[in-house]
Scaffold this motif. Structure first.
Motif, short mmCIF file in Angstrom:
data_model
loop_
_atom_site.label_atom_id
_atom_site.label_comp_id
_atom_site.label_asym_id
_atom_site.label_seq_id
_atom_site.Cartn_x
_atom_site.Cartn_y
_atom_site.Cartn_z
N TYR A 177 0.85 -1.18 0.00
CA TYR A 177 0.00 0.00 0.00
C TYR A 177 0.89 1.24 0.00
O TYR A 177 1.62 1.48 0.95
N ARG A 178 0.82 2.03 -1.07
CA ARG A 178 1.70 3.19 -1.19
C ARG A 178 1.45 4.21 -0.09
O ARG A 178 2.38 4.81 0.44
N LYS A 179 0.19 4.43 0.21
CA LYS A 179 -0.16 5.46 1.20
C LYS A 179 0.42 5.13 2.57
O LYS A 179 0.85 6.03 3.30
N LEU A 180 0.45 3.87 2.92
CA LEU A 180 0.92 3.44 4.24
C LEU A 180 2.37 2.95 4.22
O LEU A 180 2.96 2.74 5.28
N LYS A 181 2.91 2.71 3.04
CA LYS A 181 4.27 2.21 2.87
C LYS A 181 4.49 0.88 3.57
O LYS A 181 5.54 0.63 4.16
N MET A 182 3.47 0.02 3.52
CA MET A 182 3.61 -1.31 4.10
C MET A 182 2.72 -2.30 3.36
O MET A 182 1.82 -1.91 2.63
N SER A 183 3.01 -3.57 3.56
CA SER A 183 2.25 -4.62 2.89
C SER A 183 0.96 -4.89 3.65
O SER A 183 0.80 -4.51 4.81
N ARG A 184 0.07 -5.59 2.99
CA ARG A 184 -1.24 -5.89 3.60
C ARG A 184 -1.08 -6.77 4.83
O ARG A 184 -1.82 -6.64 5.80
N ILE A 185 -0.10 -7.66 4.84
CA ILE A 185 0.09 -8.58 5.96
C ILE A 185 0.59 -7.82 7.18
O ILE A 185 0.09 -8.01 8.30
N ALA A 186 1.58 -6.94 6.98
CA ALA A 186 2.09 -6.15 8.09
C ALA A 186 1.01 -5.21 8.61
O ALA A 186 0.89 -5.00 9.83
N ALA A 208 -2.71 -3.76 12.87
CA ALA A 208 -4.10 -3.38 13.19
C ALA A 208 -4.67 -4.32 14.25
O ALA A 208 -5.38 -3.87 15.16
N SER A 209 -4.35 -5.60 14.14
CA SER A 209 -4.86 -6.57 15.12
C SER A 209 -4.28 -6.32 16.51
O SER A 209 -4.95 -6.54 17.52
N LYS A 210 -3.05 -5.84 16.55
CA LYS A 210 -2.42 -5.53 17.83
C LYS A 210 -2.87 -4.18 18.38
O LYS A 210 -2.55 -3.84 19.52
N GLY A 211 -3.60 -3.41 17.57
CA GLY A 211 -4.08 -2.10 18.00
C GLY A 211 -3.02 -1.02 17.93
O GLY A 211 -3.12 -0.01 18.62
N GLU A 212 -2.01 -1.21 17.10
CA GLU A 212 -0.91 -0.25 17.02
C GLU A 212 -1.13 0.83 15.96
O GLU A 212 -0.33 1.74 15.84
N ILE A 213 -2.21 0.71 15.21
CA ILE A 213 -2.54 1.74 14.23
C ILE A 213 -3.78 2.46 14.74
O ILE A 213 -4.86 1.87 14.83
N PRO A 214 -3.65 3.75 15.07
CA PRO A 214 -4.78 4.48 15.65
C PRO A 214 -5.97 4.56 14.69
O PRO A 214 -5.81 4.85 13.52
N GLY A 215 -7.13 4.29 15.20
CA GLY A 215 -8.37 4.43 14.42
C GLY A 215 -8.68 3.25 13.55
O GLY A 215 -9.74 3.23 12.93
N MET A 216 -7.81 2.27 13.46
CA MET A 216 -8.07 1.12 12.58
C MET A 216 -8.51 -0.05 13.43
O MET A 216 -7.86 -0.43 14.41
N VAL A 217 -9.65 -0.62 13.06
CA VAL A 217 -10.17 -1.79 13.75
C VAL A 217 -10.40 -2.88 12.73
O VAL A 217 -10.71 -2.61 11.56
N LYS A 218 -10.24 -4.11 13.15
CA LYS A 218 -10.47 -5.24 12.26
C LYS A 218 -11.97 -5.40 12.07
O LYS A 218 -12.73 -5.45 13.03
#
Length: 101
Positions: A74-83, A88-98
């Motif tokens: 993902y260009r906007k986030l500069k990371m892969s979908r798996i990472a 997100a599952s660990k809650g380390e990305i603010p505002g993102m929920v599974k």
């Protein structure tokens, strides 16, 4: 996690692209001149061909900054979908929920 050798190869390519960017741009700018004789254009193309292949910007791949994975980036986030999913599952990305449905 990507192989360390692949990540290092990518970094080497990035350095080469930065090193030869000005030289490459100058040659390409001269090639755009349509008034040049055919022999001169051939000489310019040969100069461009003598530069290292890895100095071309098209050789670069986008890689995840977390894992180094080159695919599903993902260009906007500069990371892969798996990472992204792991963080997100660990809650380390603010505002993102599974999501689930």
């Amino acid at each position: 996690m990507a192989k360390v050798s692949m990540i290092q190869r990518q970094l080497k390519r990035e350095k080469l692209v930065a090193k030869y960017a000005a030289k490459r741009a100058a040659i390409k700018e001269q090639l755009e001149n349509r008034d040049l004789a055919l022999g001169d254009r051939v000489q310019l193309v040969m100069k461009l061909a003598k530069l290292p292949r890895n100095s071309s910007a098209t050789r670069l791949n986008n890689r995840c900054q977390v894992s180094g994975r080159p695919k599903a980036y993902y260009r906007k986030l500069k990371m892969s979908r798996i990472a992204l999913r792991d963080l997100a599952s660990k809650g380390e990305i603010p505002g993102m929920v599974k999501s689930s449905w």
